[in-house]
Design an enzyme around this catalytic site. Structure first.
Site, PDB file in Angstrom:
ATOM      1  CG  HIS A   1      -1.794  -1.285   1.202  1.00 16.65           C
ATOM      2  ND1 HIS A   1      -2.861  -1.498   0.374  1.00 16.65           N
ATOM      3  CD2 HIS A   1      -1.651  -2.428   1.944  1.00 16.65           C
ATOM      4  CE1 HIS A   1      -3.375  -2.703   0.604  1.00 16.65           C
ATOM      5  NE2 HIS A   1      -2.648  -3.304   1.546  1.00 16.65           N
TER       6      HIS A   1
ATOM      7  CD  GLU B   1      -2.049  -3.593   5.066  1.00 18.69           C
ATOM      8  OE1 GLU B   1      -1.346  -4.464   4.503  1.00 18.69           O
ATOM      9  OE2 GLU B   1      -3.241  -3.370   4.757  1.00 18.69           O
TER      10      GLU B   1
ATOM     11  CG  HIS C   1       0.681  -6.724   2.470  1.00 18.47           C
ATOM     12  ND1 HIS C   1      -0.223  -5.884   1.855  1.00 18.47           N
ATOM     13  CD2 HIS C   1       1.643  -6.990   1.545  1.00 18.47           C
ATOM     14  CE1 HIS C   1       0.170  -5.661   0.611  1.00 18.47           C
ATOM     15  NE2 HIS C   1       1.295  -6.319   0.401  1.00 18.47           N
TER      16      HIS C   1
ATOM     17  CD  GLU D   1      -1.622 -10.105   4.963  1.00 17.78           C
ATOM     18  OE1 GLU D   1      -1.527  -9.148   5.769  1.00 17.78           O
ATOM     19  OE2 GLU D   1      -2.273 -10.025   3.898  1.00 17.78           O
TER      20      GLU D   1
END
Length: 358
Positions: A145, A160, A213, A314
């Site tokens: 992102h 995030e 992430h 993650e």
């Protein structure tokens, strides 16, 4: 009479010596050199001639026009008319392709100098040397992102994109201290498209790709650390066809053969990705007080279109209050970065050991 005989002996000896110096010793022939060809200013050499001179196994398939060279440690596969080359299952490119010259196959000198000589002309590697050959030298780190895309947002407003960038920077610092070169897809709060992230990775010449992430789910109870690799459910054939089509903008390319080469690379990269993911999960279980969900397969675009082993990490669920609080803690983010870096080192070491025992 004696003087005449002596003069004849001296003259004969001198004549023999001169002839010997001019012709060289018949029992020690001069080392043969490769015959080189100049085509449109590009220097080429005969592949069969090269392989025969240094006793390398080679194989040519006239149907697919693919040529393979190998010894006990390495294998190089390519095809006539194609710049794409698989070096130990890793994709690389030449500036000029191999060509058919009469009934023989010739390759640009850059293939010999930049690939073949480095692999095949060295002495047989000792375990320590093999380790050096396999050592990870460059890694692409991809903070997910960024910019106008915040990613997941926690109840308290933690974004995030901020977590991803912070952990990525910490991981980069740890890897660089270990002597590994790091390429960041972004090093600040900017938006980078998924296509651009894959492009950066594929052009970097890196050994592996790690995307960072943080997770989120409507079920607030969900928590844990997980690592994604490209799913086995994703069609290798479709991916290979897509990649081959994008690389087929020049004449003389046999499309099905290029698909086969890409398919070989994808299978190798997938196996290495899962191995790397497993090692990172093992280190996380050992070093961090957190639930480890494990390794999963997915068709994320940054994994799907990478030409190198690639994983997506993650680090935790921002939707889970406990993990949100943990991720707010800079020391915990440092611990995550350290565990990922240690997992990479274990993977590197284990891969080298496997090669030693081949």
């Amino acid at each position: 009479m004696l003087k005449s005989a002596f003069r004849f002996f001296v003259s004969s000896y001198l004549l023999f010596a001169i002839c010997y110096l001019l012709t060289g010793c018949a029992t020690v022939p001069a080392r043969e050199k490769l015959v080189l060809f100049d085509i449109n200013g590009i220097t080429y050499f005969s592949l069969v001639d090269y392989c025969d001179k240094i006793a390398l196994d080679w194989k040519y398939d006239p149907f697919t026009m693919s040529f393979s060279i190998k010894d006990s440690f390495h294998e190089v596969v390519f095809r006539v008319g194609d710049e794409l080359v698989l070096v130990d299952d890793k994709i690389t490119y030449l500036k000029h392709p191999a060509l058919m010259q009469g009934k023989g196959i010739i390759a640009p000198l850059e293939l010999k100098e930049e690939v073949l000589s480095k692999l095949f002309l060295a002495q047989e590697p000792s375990p320590k040397k093999v380790c050096q050959i396999l050592k990870i030298k460059k890694i692409v780190i991809d903070p997910g992102h960024g910019g106008h895309d915040p990613g997941a947002i926690s109840r308290s407003g933690l974004q995030e994109k901020q977590i991803n960038l912070d952990i990525a920077r910490r991981l980069a610092g740890l890897l660089e201290k270990s002597g590994i070169e790091v390429v960041m897809t972004r090093n600040k709060d900017v938006f980078i498209s998924l296509e651009k992230r894959s492009e950066i990775a594929n052009r970097s010449g890196a050994d592996i790709f790690i995307s960072i992430h943080a997770n989120s789910n409507k079920a607030k109870i969900l928590n844990g650390f997980e690592v994604y690799c490209i799913s086995t459910g994703v069609s290798d054939l479709k991916r290979a066809v897509d990649s081959a089509r994008s690389e087929s903008n020049y004449a003389g390319v046999a499309f099905p053969v290029k698909v086969t080469l890409w398919d070989m690379a994808y299978n190798y990269n997938r196996g290495q990705s899962f191995r790397l993911a497993e090692y990172i999960c093992k280190v996380i279980r050992r070093d961090l007080d957190t639930r480890v969900i494990g390794v999963k397969g997915a068709a994320f675009q940054v994994l799907k279109y990478n030409n190198i082993p690639a994983i997506l990490v993650e680090v935790g669920f921002l939707s889970n209050k406990k993990e949100e609080n943990s991720l707010k803690d800079s020391s915990y983010r440092q611990s995550i970065a350290q565990a990922i870096a240690d997992g990479v080192k274990v993977y590197d070491k284990e891969c080298a050991s496997m090669e030693d025992n081949r």
